[in-house]
Every structure is written in C-alpha cells, then in structure tokens.
Design a protein around this motif. Structure first.
Motif, PDB file in Angstrom:
ATOM      1  N   PHE A 409      44.742  44.404  43.312  1.00 50.62           N
ATOM      2  CA  PHE A 409      43.623  45.013  44.013  1.00 50.62           C
ATOM      3  C   PHE A 409      43.416  44.347  45.372  1.00 50.62           C
ATOM      4  N   LEU A 410      42.594  44.989  46.208  1.00 50.84           N
ATOM      5  CA  LEU A 410      42.287  44.405  47.508  1.00 50.84           C
ATOM      6  C   LEU A 410      41.345  43.221  47.373  1.00 50.84           C
ATOM      7  N   GLY A 411      40.548  43.207  46.328  1.00 53.32           N
ATOM      8  CA  GLY A 411      39.647  42.082  46.100  1.00 53.32           C
ATOM      9  C   GLY A 411      38.335  42.527  45.479  1.00 53.32           C
ATOM     10  N   TYR A 412      37.545  41.537  45.059  1.00 54.33           N
ATOM     11  CA  TYR A 412      36.204  41.831  44.566  1.00 54.33           C
ATOM     12  C   TYR A 412      35.321  42.188  45.761  1.00 54.33           C
ATOM     13  N   TRP A 413      34.523  43.200  45.597  1.00 57.06           N
ATOM     14  CA  TRP A 413      33.694  43.722  46.679  1.00 57.06           C
ATOM     15  C   TRP A 413      32.742  42.639  47.190  1.00 57.06           C
ATOM     16  N   ARG A 414      32.958  42.236  48.443  1.00 56.49           N
ATOM     17  CA  ARG A 414      32.106  41.270  49.133  1.00 56.49           C
ATOM     18  C   ARG A 414      31.985  39.950  48.383  1.00 56.49           C
ATOM     19  N   GLN A 415      33.032  39.579  47.631  1.00 59.70           N
ATOM     20  CA  GLN A 415      33.052  38.300  46.918  1.00 59.70           C
ATOM     21  C   GLN A 415      34.432  37.669  47.068  1.00 59.70           C
ATOM     22  N   SER A 416      34.773  37.305  48.286  1.00 60.61           N
ATOM     23  CA  SER A 416      36.115  36.798  48.574  1.00 60.61           C
ATOM     24  C   SER A 416      36.416  35.507  47.837  1.00 60.61           C
ATOM     25  N   GLU A 417      35.386  34.679  47.615  1.00 60.29           N
ATOM     26  CA  GLU A 417      35.635  33.401  46.924  1.00 60.29           C
ATOM     27  C   GLU A 417      36.042  33.633  45.472  1.00 60.29           C
ATOM     28  N   LYS A 418      35.477  34.674  44.834  1.00 60.25           N
ATOM     29  CA  LYS A 418      35.871  34.972  43.453  1.00 60.25           C
ATOM     30  C   LYS A 418      37.263  35.598  43.406  1.00 60.25           C
ATOM     31  N   THR A 419      37.609  36.351  44.438  1.00 62.75           N
ATOM     32  CA  THR A 419      38.972  36.888  44.521  1.00 62.75           C
ATOM     33  C   THR A 419      39.974  35.748  44.624  1.00 62.75           C
ATOM     34  N   GLN A 420      39.686  34.801  45.492  1.00 61.64           N
ATOM     35  CA  GLN A 420      40.601  33.685  45.695  1.00 61.64           C
ATOM     36  C   GLN A 420      40.712  32.814  44.458  1.00 61.64           C
ATOM     37  N   ALA A 421      39.645  32.765  43.645  1.00 61.10           N
ATOM     38  CA  ALA A 421      39.655  31.926  42.445  1.00 61.10           C
ATOM     39  C   ALA A 421      40.681  32.401  41.421  1.00 61.10           C
TER      40      ALA A 421
END
Length: 561
Positions: A409-421
């Motif tokens: 996915f492109l990432g969690y919506w407006r939660q880049s730190e959780k995406t990176q985790a």
C-alpha cells in the motif's frame, strides 16, 4: 526456493504480467506507468465488440433482476463523474461510498476513479461510531449512501465539517441530493483524468491492535500488482470466456472489491450481486440460479456450506473454482467442498497492507491440507526472526514481504510513522507466525500481536474497549481473543463495572448490543465477563497478554480435558 517449472513459468508469462530473469528468479510483476481502476476494468470492454456483454446482474430481495452491460456502466459512470465534477469534486478528493452490494457502489467507484478522486469504502456492517470516525479521519467531502440505511443513521451521526454533500439513493428528502439526479447527462463531452499507477485510488479502514482503525491507501496500480496471483488462485481460468463470478464478501473490503469485482471486470466477465443475508443453502441455490462458475468466499462462509447435508446440494451447480482467504481454512471443510461440490478450492494469504504473498494454484501444484500454500511468484516472501534474518526450514518465525513488494500500500492515511514502523530493513513484517517445510509450503502458527482474527475479520482490542468504555455502566474493559473451532477466534470482553452498577445477564446483552450498534456487528464480544480487578503490567497498564494466555489455557483445559 523455486516453486515453478520452466513450463509453468512460460504459462504465467504468456497469460499474466509476470516476467522471470536471473536477477529475480521468483518473478517480477510488471506495472504500467499509467493505470486507472475504471479504465483498466469496465473501460477495456465498453467498446465495439464487447460493449453489450453483461457486466453486472443485481438480484433484489424480491427476486427481480437489474442487468447492466459494460456500455451501461461506462455511460452511467461518465454521467455521475461529470455531475460530481460539476459539484466541485476533483482529483485527490475523498468520496465515501456506503451502498453495499448495490449497483450504485460499482457506479460510484467507476465515476470517482475517472475523476482521480479517492474512494473511501464504508461497510454496511459499520455502526455510527465507526462511520463517524472514518468520515472525520478521511476528510471525505462527499458521502454516497442509500435511503433505508441513511434514515437510521443520520440522527446518530455528528457530521464532520469536511462533508459538504450527501448523496442518497432512493431518497425523496430535499435536504440531500438523490443518486438518481447524479445519473443525468450534462451538456458537452466528459473527459476523465489520466492517472499515474501510483496515484491514490482507494482508502480502506482496517483494525490494528491499538487505537481506532487506520485508513490504508492503495494506488491505481493495485489491480496490476494483484493480477498474476488472482489468475493463479482462480486456477488460471480467468482467460476463458465463460466465467460468471460472485462473492458474498463485502465490496467495502479487499476480498469483495479487489479479489473478485474489479478483477472479473478486468477480464470481461459477468459479476452477480445480491444484498441477501448469507446462508449456506441459499448460496448454493443462488449460484445455480445464476450459473456462477467462480467465487471468492471467506472461510466462515465455506464452513456454513460444509455444514449442509451433502444430499441437499442442488442439481445444476456449475461452480468450478472457489478461492478463499482471510483466515486458515480447516482441512475438513476443504475436503467436503472438493468431494461434494466437485470444485477446486485455492486458499491464499496476505494483508490489506501487502497482499497475495502465499497461496495455492492447483493447476500448477498440489494443495496440502492445512497448509497456507507456497510463496507466490512475483513476491519475495520469507519467514524471519526478531533480527530480520530468515529462519531455517521448519522453524517458526514471522511472515515478511520485501518492503518493495508490488502489492504494498501507499501507507496509512496521514500516519507516516506507523507506516514506517512496519518496515524492518528490507522487510515488511506482517505480525503472522508460520513455519515452512522442505517443499516450500507455509504452515500458519498464529498472530504475534494482540490483533484478533475472527471469521476472517480483523478486530483491534482497543476499538472495542473504547466503545465499551463509552457505555455509562463500564469503568474499565479489556478485550482479548479466545480460540474457537468455527471462527478461529472470538472476541471476549472482561469488564469492571462502575460503582453501584450490578452485574447481570441483561447487562451483558446490553453491552453486546451496544458494541454491535456503535461499532460494527462483527466486532461485538461474544462473551462478556464481569471482573473486580485486572492484572497490570509494570507500567500500570492492563496486561492483555496475561489475560489472553489465561483465556487460551482455560479453553485448552475445557477442550482437551
């Protein structure tokens, strides 16, 4: 380890967008520079020669049927897109769709993708608390819903400021816009937006182990990224011309939308839909009635069918392939389906964040009872330890995908730190434990975190706890899983009541109904127990881990003696 012969590789390169070379022996999924979920599906067949082919058949609860050709869907979604653009919807805007299995869902998706708008999927299983959270978090500017659902919701929702237009199918309320008015032509020709493969297209909300559900953003490339594995778990039959497809899986989630509806249209096949509540006997009769040949069904639905008397299987069933995922499929269920329905059943595994990592394709290799299958080509899937290193054959570790997996996915919506985790070096961790045998088959071993997997649905303990705490009787709550032979796990709530509140069976039922109503029906605790206190961690938090371990041990004592 290579799972495919040279002959099988040749078949896949000729029929899918897979390529193999010495640098990526596991295969590489080819993604175009431009992609669009409307143009790459209905748009491919709304042209001379195929435009009159039936694309969608919707059976109403009274048995009547509405039919749409590819040309119908293209024409009507163009009208709706033009109207939405006229009302200010533009590329990147979020449009929430809440119309279930109805044709309005399909038309809404197609129209939004033509504009480059982002579709926010809303399930009819969501309660007002969940819908309010999604609308607020996503910043949706438009909500498309239906009258019989909206009438029950509107008084319970605090509508966020971002929502400036509500479109209601079947409504005569002048305070909202009717869906039917959107499906009217405007002067001039409609020109869709041209979208890049990495432009955002879908925002789906799913539970985590902490907090309210997070939005997961997928791009227009997702269908191309799924294409080889979808071909495999439909047993390489999507290239044939006679497929008729149906799923009881919600179109608001990956299984219904991206594992059946859009892939079927990408290959020019007819999709059948109905809002009828699922029942095993009804499902078989429905598939006979409509000549369904291919279906995606969650394991829970398949278990319901396998509970039927084999003698009750109706004549005329032409079903050939079932694909399933979301939770492990019991071996006994698989054997029943193969023996009494005469079908091929291919199971697959993945997450909404990164999908189709492991599974079966019986046209290419044998499925093993109880196994998840093998790593699919086009994915570098491994089992790793806590240090991110692959574990030896036979050892339990965490399933991980390469951080550059094409289905990511492109990432969690407006939660880049959780995406990176999620990323650990070159890997994306899944939180699921497995072992791999010498022949490359994966065997599921459970979750590595607190997330509850029940009947194929992911339920975060925190969201259920928050909903329970919003009830005036509850002082504290802890939500944990309990093993269950039918659902895999069930949700269990341990509750400490406020002073002066008396425990009772009536209160248990009241709390269960509260969660069903406020959050979602599939997230309610099937067991509620009242406690005087909770075990705490060293930091003073309720120890879910200890409670879950005690629950599992108690279950095993009662089950095994």
């Amino acid at each position: 380890m290579s799972i495919l012969s040279e002959e099988h590789r040749l078949i896949l390169t000729q029929t899918t967008n897979l390529a193999f070379d010495q640098h990526r022996p596991e295969g590489c999924i080819l993604i175009p520079h431009y992609a669009n979920l409307s143009a790459d599906t209905v748009g491919r067949f709304a042209r001379p020669g195929t435009e009159e082919k039936e694309a969608l058949r919707y059976e109403r609860n009274d048995g009547s049927v509405r039919r749409y050709t590819f040309a119908d869907l293209e024409t009507q979604s163009n009208r709706i897109a033009a109207q939405l653009r006229h009302h200010g919807v533009k590329k990147g805007d979020r449009v929430a769709i809440h119309t279930g299995f109805r044709p309005e869902t399909a038309l809404g998706h197609l129209a939004c993708h033509k504009l480059g708008a982002i579709v926010v999927t809303l399930s009819h299983l969501y309660g007002p608390r969940m819908i309010e959270h999604v609308l607020t978090d996503s910043g949706a500017s438009v909500l498309i819903t239906e009258d019989n659902v909206w009438r029950g919701l509107r008084g319970q929702l605090t509508v966020p400021d971002s929502l400036r237009m509500t479109v209601v199918s079947g409504s005569v309320d002048r305070e909202v816009m009717s869906f039917e008015s959107l499906n009217q032509p405007l002067p001039g020709n409609f020109e869709p937006e041209r979208t890049l493969a990495d432009d955002p297209a879908l925002l789906m909300y799913t539970s985590g182990s902490t907090g309210m559900p997070k939005g997961m953003l997928h791009a227009h490339r997702i269908l191309h990224a799924y294409s080889p594995t979808i071909s495999m778990f439909y047993n390489l039959e999507l290239e044939t011309r006679d497929c008729v497809c149906w799923t009881p899986a919600d179109w608001a989630w990956v299984g219904g939308l991206l594992d059946l509806l859009l892939p079927a249209w990408k290959h020019g096949h007819t999709v059948i839909s109905s809002a009828h509540r699922f029942d095993g006997r009804w499902a078989l009769e429905f598939m006979v009635r409509h000549g369904v040949t291919h279906t995606f069904m969650p394991p829970t639905a398949l278990k319901r069918i396998a509970e039927l008397d084999p003698e009750s299987v109706p004549e005329g069933l032409v079903l050939r392939v079932i694909c399933t995922g979301g939770e492990p499929l019991p071996g006994e269920t698989l054997k029943w389906l193969e023996k009494h329905l005469g079908v091929v059943c291919n199971e697959f595994y993945g997450l909404t964040e990164v999908n189709h990592l492991v599974g079966n394709c019986q046209a290419l290799y044998t499925a093993r009872e109880g196994s998840m299958g093998r790593a699919y080509p086009g994915h570098s899937t491994s089992i790793i330890d806590a240090q991110g290193q692959p574990v030896p054959v036979g050892e339990v570790g965490e399933i991980a995908a390469r951080e550059d997996d094409p289905t990511r996915f492109l990432g969690y919506w407006r939660q880049s730190e959780k995406t990176q985790a999620l990323v650990d070096g070159i890997w994306m961790r899944t939180g699921d434990l497995a072992r791999q045998d010498e022949d490359g088959y994966f065997w599921y071993q459970g979750r590595s975190d607190d997330l509850i997997l029940t009947a194929g649905h992911r339920v975060g303990p925190a969201e259920v706890e928050d909903t329970l705490l919003s009830h005036h009787s509850v002082a504290e709550a802890a939500v944990i899983p309990r093993p269950d032979p039918e659902r895999g796990q069930i949700v269990v709530a341990l509750v400490r009541l406020r002073e002066g509140v008396e425990a009772s069976e009536a209160l248990k039922k009241q709390l269960q109904h509260w969660v069903k109503k406020e959050l979602a029906a599939y997230k309610y605790p099937r067991d509620v127990r009242f406690v005087a206190e909770f075990p705490l961690t060293s930091s003073g938090k309720i120890s879910r881990k200890q409670l879950a371990a005690e629950e599992k041990a108690a279950y095993e004592r009662s089950f095994y003696g």
